[in-house]
Enzyme design. Structure first.
Site, mmCIF file in Angstrom:
data_model
loop_
_atom_site.group_PDB
_atom_site.id
_atom_site.type_symbol
_atom_site.label_atom_id
_atom_site.label_comp_id
_atom_site.label_asym_id
_atom_site.label_seq_id
_atom_site.Cartn_x
_atom_site.Cartn_y
_atom_site.Cartn_z
ATOM 1 N N ASP A 29 38.851 29.458 39.342
ATOM 2 C CA ASP A 29 40.033 29.926 38.602
ATOM 3 C C ASP A 29 41.321 29.200 38.987
ATOM 4 O O ASP A 29 42.401 29.542 38.499
ATOM 5 C CB ASP A 29 40.191 31.460 38.693
ATOM 6 C CG ASP A 29 39.914 32.036 40.058
ATOM 7 O OD1 ASP A 29 39.740 31.276 41.024
ATOM 8 O OD2 ASP A 29 39.879 33.291 40.162
ATOM 9 N N HIS B 181 37.301 40.391 46.852
ATOM 10 C CA HIS B 181 38.309 41.464 46.832
ATOM 11 C C HIS B 181 37.765 42.791 47.361
ATOM 12 O O HIS B 181 38.536 43.741 47.529
ATOM 13 C CB HIS B 181 38.839 41.686 45.408
ATOM 14 C CG HIS B 181 39.598 40.517 44.852
ATOM 15 N ND1 HIS B 181 40.712 39.990 45.464
ATOM 16 C CD2 HIS B 181 39.390 39.756 43.741
ATOM 17 C CE1 HIS B 181 41.169 38.968 44.759
ATOM 18 N NE2 HIS B 181 40.375 38.792 43.703
HETATM 19 N N1 Q9C Z 1 43.540 42.775 33.827
HETATM 20 C C1 Q9C Z 1 38.474 37.213 41.119
HETATM 21 O O1 Q9C Z 1 38.859 36.124 40.723
HETATM 22 N N2 Q9C Z 1 43.411 40.867 37.473
HETATM 23 N N3 Q9C Z 1 39.085 38.340 40.765
HETATM 24 C C2 Q9C Z 1 43.567 42.057 36.780
HETATM 25 C C3 Q9C Z 1 44.554 43.019 34.814
HETATM 26 C C4 Q9C Z 1 42.364 40.960 38.415
HETATM 27 C C5 Q9C Z 1 40.261 38.316 39.939
HETATM 28 C C6 Q9C Z 1 44.635 41.878 35.746
HETATM 29 C C7 Q9C Z 1 42.015 39.590 38.871
HETATM 30 C C8 Q9C Z 1 40.832 39.646 39.782
HETATM 31 C C9 Q9C Z 1 37.262 37.319 41.952
HETATM 32 ZN ZN ZN Z 2 40.026 34.765 41.567
#
Ligand code: Q9C
Ligand code: ZN
Length: 337
Positions: free
Chosen positions: A280, A155
């Site tokens: 994931d 990201h």
């Molecule tokens: N807590 C990767 O799997 N979500 N990043 C935030 C609010 C972010 C995931 C939701 C998800 C990022 C590398």
């Molecule tokens: Zn992810």
């Protein structure tokens, strides 16, 4: 398979993230890496390749910000982790802000990516881990290598952090491979979330193909990237492939998209394939909504193994800590045959 890891990657341990309206224990925890470590067995430490390969991908001012901002945060009397809470919107200009909050706003796109005292050191050695694993395939001629990266990277863009990511390990390895003589590099991103940082970094390039299979951004983070009509621009037109999939996707739907992506990667004829691997997509991941089972991951690896090129696997997300070791080893076994 050679696995590279540095214990300094464990020192980055933010306490909380903003999740569903409350500060919640940080999902991207050191325990993730420990779980994978105990399943993969032997690892080797990274060799220091210095800052240059990091700055070949990331803006030097952003890198300096990562290194320095926590010290400024503390010097300003702040307690706790540095978390941005302001973000530029359309038309607002960046600035050399004195206030740490302005700097955090300049360089991030979400409020779930805190900076702690150890973040820079962990991110630095994390990038070295990816570069050292790359040496295994580029210099030592191994068929595959695994960079046990954590925190994840996909990201993070040229000058921004977000989604638990600070430095884009896969992109740093891809750029290094290019400078070491690989003419064409493909990055295949199988994390549940779209790899927006990697896509942005290579969006106008014809020498790095980016293919991603991920949850539809209409329903999932990072929301502003990853639609099927994003195909690259300029010289990079056609060198980006996005396959968004709906909640509930199980092995059948997933493998169909993966086979498509693999055949397009093959058609690109890369010298090296980098896999951004996220666990994931697993059915019990606490923040995700696909339905892959532990038993499905060998098949994922086997489909990617059809590509004949050397492969560097870089760890990205995956938050079901208890299953992470098993998922990752099954995937790596499938991939290495
Ligand atoms: N807590 C990767 O799997 N979500 N990043 C935030 C609010 C972010 C995931 C939701 C998800 C990022 C590398
Ligand atoms: Zn992810």
């Amino acid at each position: 398979m050679r696995t590279v890891f540095d214990p300094r990657q464990l020192t980055h341990a933010p306490e909380n993230e903003l999740h569903n309206g409350a500060l919640t224990p940080y999902f991207e925890s050191p325990a993730r890496a420990e779980a994978i470590l105990s399943a993969v067995g032997e690892t080797e430490p990274p060799v220091d390749h210095g800052r240059a390969p990091i700055e070949a991908v990331h803006d030097a001012r952003y890198v300096a910000f990562l290194e320095r901002v926590y010290g400024e945060w503390r010097a300003d009397g702040r307690k706790g982790d540095a978390i941005p809470y302001v973000f530029p919107t359309r038309g607002q200009r960046p600035n050399d802000f004195k206030a740490v909050d302005g700097q955090l706003a300049n360089y991030s796109f979400d409020a779930a990516t805190p900076i702690v005292a150890e973040t820079w050191e962990a991110a630095y050695w994390n990038a070295q881990t990816a570069l050292t694993a790359l040496d295994g395939v580029m210099k030592s001629g191994e068929a595959s290598a695994f960079a046990l990266c954590r925190p994840p990277g996909h990201h993070a863009g040229r000058d921004y952090m977000g989604g638990y990511c600070y430095l884009n390990n896969a992109a740093i390895a891809a750029e290094a491979a290019r400078s070491q003589g690989a003419e064409r590099v493909a990055i295949l991103d199988v994390d549940y979330h779209h790899g927006n940082g990697t896509q942005d970094i290579f969006y106008d390039r014809s020498d790095v193909f980016f293919a991603s299979i991920h949850a539809n951004p209409a329903t999932d983070f990072p929301y502003f990237w990853g639609r099927a009509d994003e195909r690259g621009e300029g010289a990079g037109e056609g060198a980006t492939l996005n396959r968004p999939l709906p909640h509930g996707t199980a092995a059948d739907g997933y493998l169909e998209a993966l086979d498509d992506a693999v055949s397009l990667v093959d058609a690109f004829a890369p010298d090296l394939v980098i896999v951004s691997f996220g666990a994931d997509t697993y059915e019990h991941d606490p923040i995700s909504f696909f339905k892959l089972t532990v038993d499905d991951y060998a098949a994922l690896g086997e489909r990617i193994a059809k590509l004949s090129q050397p492969k560097l696997v870089v760890m990205e997300g995956g938050y079901a800590v208890d299953a992470l070791g098993e998922i990752t080893t099954r995937f790596l076994e499938g991939l290495s045959g």
